[in-house]
Design an enzyme around this catalytic site. Sequence first.
Site, mmCIF file in Angstrom:
data_model
loop_
_atom_site.group_PDB
_atom_site.id
_atom_site.type_symbol
_atom_site.label_atom_id
_atom_site.label_comp_id
_atom_site.label_asym_id
_atom_site.label_seq_id
_atom_site.Cartn_x
_atom_site.Cartn_y
_atom_site.Cartn_z
ATOM 1 N N ILE A 24 58.159 -64.472 9.601
ATOM 2 C CA ILE A 24 58.725 -65.172 10.748
ATOM 3 C C ILE A 24 57.814 -64.997 11.955
ATOM 4 O O ILE A 24 57.030 -64.052 12.020
ATOM 5 C CB ILE A 24 60.153 -64.649 11.044
ATOM 6 C CG1 ILE A 24 60.861 -65.496 12.113
ATOM 7 C CG2 ILE A 24 60.130 -63.173 11.436
ATOM 8 C CD1 ILE A 24 62.345 -65.150 12.284
ATOM 9 N N CYS A 25 57.893 -65.939 12.877
ATOM 10 C CA CYS A 25 57.245 -65.832 14.184
ATOM 11 C C CYS A 25 55.723 -65.902 14.053
ATOM 12 O O CYS A 25 55.184 -66.868 13.524
ATOM 13 C CB CYS A 25 57.723 -64.556 14.869
ATOM 14 S SG CYS A 25 57.378 -64.466 16.644
ATOM 15 N N ALA A 26 55.003 -64.887 14.495
ATOM 16 C CA ALA A 26 53.538 -64.906 14.445
ATOM 17 C C ALA A 26 52.983 -64.637 13.055
ATOM 18 O O ALA A 26 51.837 -64.998 12.751
ATOM 19 C CB ALA A 26 52.981 -63.870 15.426
#
Length: 444
Positions: A364-366
């Site tokens: 998730i995310c970066a």
Amino acid sequence: MASSLLCHHRYFNPITVTPFTSTNKLRHSSSSESSRRTSLRINRRSFSISATMASSTTKKVLIPVAHGTEPFEAVVMIDVLRRGGADVTVASVENQVGVDACHGIKMVADTLLSEITDSVFDLIMLPGGLPGGETLKNCKPLENMVKKQDTDGRLNAAICCAPALALGTWGLLEGKKATCYPVFMEKLATCATAVESRVEIDGKIVTSRGPGTTMEFSVTLVEQLLGKEKAVEVSGPLVMRPNPGDEYTITELNQVNWSFDGTPQILVPIANGSEEMEAVAIIDVLRRAKANVVVAALGNSLEVVASRKVELVADVLLDEAERNSYDLIVLPGGLGGAEAFASSEKLVSMLKKQAESNKPYGAICASPALVFEPHGLLKGKKATAFPAMCSKLSDQSHIEHRVLVDGNLITSRGPGTSLEFALAIVEKFYGREKGLQLAKATLV
């Protein structure tokens, strides 16, 4: 849980509360920081959190915690208020700074409440969870602080069971509208005008319902303390939901069954700079689903300092975790954490073996952009990531999806999509009905 695309974010706009000021500042000594670190207890198959002190800022926020506090609510409150620039103090109402939160997650507070009862805060926020809510209710020093806060015209806030158990029992909701976790609404109705709002503001009291409303609740309180402009600034990168309360959805391509024997074995690596809201959301929800979640730290220490200075303590080091096989390896985001993951030959090797074995892996995310993409783990796959990181993906055709499953790969966008992401994992292992059951219980 709160989430939305960065460019399409719709900010929750609460009722305006009369602004106020406070000049009192709470000071912490370096010796107390040292004692907190040495007091941290490590248990296998547990996940410990030490919310380290924020630097001095204009607005002071107190978040009390106890055994049985709901960890996702507490961590989101800490994270979001610190993003807004508030000086957040996490205080244990127990006799020690370490508390055993719900779902096998351990937290270590900054200080004991008994050491700061004369301090003045701009906001006191009460998390929920049981038996934590009952313990907060029965804490007389906390009751006195909250009542004085009310008398002096400063903000009080509570979520989940805490509005009914604490604020209501203390008589602070008389004649006021308030909301709380659904099973406590009948009790709330005996001491307040109970409403079903996700976030309710009446004067200097703000209340909310549960884990899935915590991000809206916290951003609302950033607005009350620091203004709407700051709240919009904070809420954008959270990727909050544009339609909070609607049934969560996932986008799935190339559907395959995710199998396991007995109980899903899930590895969640963490590192310095990991995003604590995402890590706790994944661990919290998957443990609610009865999966066996192993939290593994990169490096030589079980302790890592997350992106908003919440200290996380893993179950094991990655060296030990590597000896076992997993039904899923899933990475939280956070810039520093993702960079550490990407530079870990051991973790990258584990991920590549997972993919080559056609076993599920996710991020998730970066992390999809900084870990999976450069190591070839997205080859032939569709993925999404944190909006500002999507330019690093070679295939950007499906980046607008909040949660995207492509065969054995699952990716998502940011803190505000983390509960949906975790629920999607539950759905893949246990089925849609189980995912919806947990979504209802957590008010996603």
